[in-house]
Design an enzyme around this catalytic site. Sequence first.
Site, PDB file in Angstrom:
ATOM      1  N   LYS A 103      91.068  49.961 -81.529  1.00 38.31           N
ATOM      2  CA  LYS A 103      90.061  49.172 -82.241  1.00 38.31           C
ATOM      3  C   LYS A 103      90.249  49.249 -83.760  1.00 38.31           C
ATOM      4  O   LYS A 103      90.236  48.227 -84.434  1.00 38.31           O
ATOM      5  CB  LYS A 103      88.649  49.639 -81.866  1.00 38.31           C
ATOM      6  CG  LYS A 103      88.302  49.453 -80.401  1.00 38.31           C
ATOM      7  CD  LYS A 103      86.911  49.939 -80.070  1.00 38.31           C
ATOM      8  CE  LYS A 103      86.663  51.405 -80.316  1.00 38.31           C
ATOM      9  NZ  LYS A 103      87.373  52.336 -79.454  1.00 38.31           N
ATOM     10  N   ARG A 122      97.278  61.405 -81.569  1.00 35.52           N
ATOM     11  CA  ARG A 122      96.522  61.136 -82.791  1.00 35.52           C
ATOM     12  C   ARG A 122      95.905  62.432 -83.330  1.00 35.52           C
ATOM     13  O   ARG A 122      95.869  62.656 -84.541  1.00 35.52           O
ATOM     14  CB  ARG A 122      95.422  60.093 -82.513  1.00 35.52           C
ATOM     15  CG  ARG A 122      94.643  59.703 -83.760  1.00 35.52           C
ATOM     16  CD  ARG A 122      93.723  58.533 -83.499  1.00 35.52           C
ATOM     17  NE  ARG A 122      92.485  58.948 -82.855  1.00 35.52           N
ATOM     18  CZ  ARG A 122      91.506  58.115 -82.507  1.00 35.52           C
ATOM     19  NH1 ARG A 122      91.645  56.812 -82.689  1.00 35.52           N
ATOM     20  NH2 ARG A 122      90.402  58.551 -81.950  1.00 35.52           N
ATOM     21  N   ARG A 135      84.327  62.111 -73.524  1.00 36.17           N
ATOM     22  CA  ARG A 135      84.082  60.873 -74.260  1.00 36.17           C
ATOM     23  C   ARG A 135      84.294  59.668 -73.343  1.00 36.17           C
ATOM     24  O   ARG A 135      83.532  58.689 -73.399  1.00 36.17           O
ATOM     25  CB  ARG A 135      84.986  60.785 -75.492  1.00 36.17           C
ATOM     26  CG  ARG A 135      84.521  61.711 -76.607  1.00 36.17           C
ATOM     27  CD  ARG A 135      85.575  62.034 -77.629  1.00 36.17           C
ATOM     28  NE  ARG A 135      86.135  60.882 -78.307  1.00 36.17           N
ATOM     29  CZ  ARG A 135      87.304  60.926 -78.952  1.00 36.17           C
ATOM     30  NH1 ARG A 135      88.014  62.037 -79.001  1.00 36.17           N
ATOM     31  NH2 ARG A 135      87.764  59.853 -79.566  1.00 36.17           N
TER      32      ARG A 135
END
Length: 190
Positions: free
Chosen positions: A14, A128, A146
């Site tokens: 995103k 990441r 999550r």
Amino acid sequence: MKNIVLFGPPGAGKGTQADVLKDKYNLVHISTGDVFRFNIKNETELGLLAKSYIDNGNLVPDEVTINMLEAEVEKNSEANGFIFDGFPRTESQAEALDAFLSKKGATINAMIALEVEEDVLVTRLLERGKVSGRADDQDESKIRNRFNEYNTKTAIVKDYYEKQDKYYGINGVGSIDGITALISKVVDSL
């Protein structure tokens, strides 16, 4: 004015796509995650509150998130439109966003969802985490929590926008340029 909700699970891309789209369409990118991280880093009252939720892999409460988002929109009142990244995450947030935008004579034009398999996302997020140092991207159990939060609380927002014929699913696996081209077809059709 074009207002887009950029949607997808953690690690779907995103933020990467929002950076490209904001320049291409002259939109303001509002990432709740970035705003929270800024406040956490600067140890603001909002940041400390948000950190207590985020550190446990939970969502920040609606009231805090909505007030923060409204303030960001107000700061950019002359914008051509917005890319909402990480918001709304619940149906009540989507309803609050609709009500807020309606007062401004605006609406959400589309929810564009980046769809990626969970195992691909876990690998992306762990990588990441190595580069960014983000604690929430370095622990697989927190990452999976999550995803659980996303699947049980957030994914239902898809239904909210589908009922309004504003939902567009995009394959989030491929080159950045290829994914941008798919998203651009949707944005250009709005």
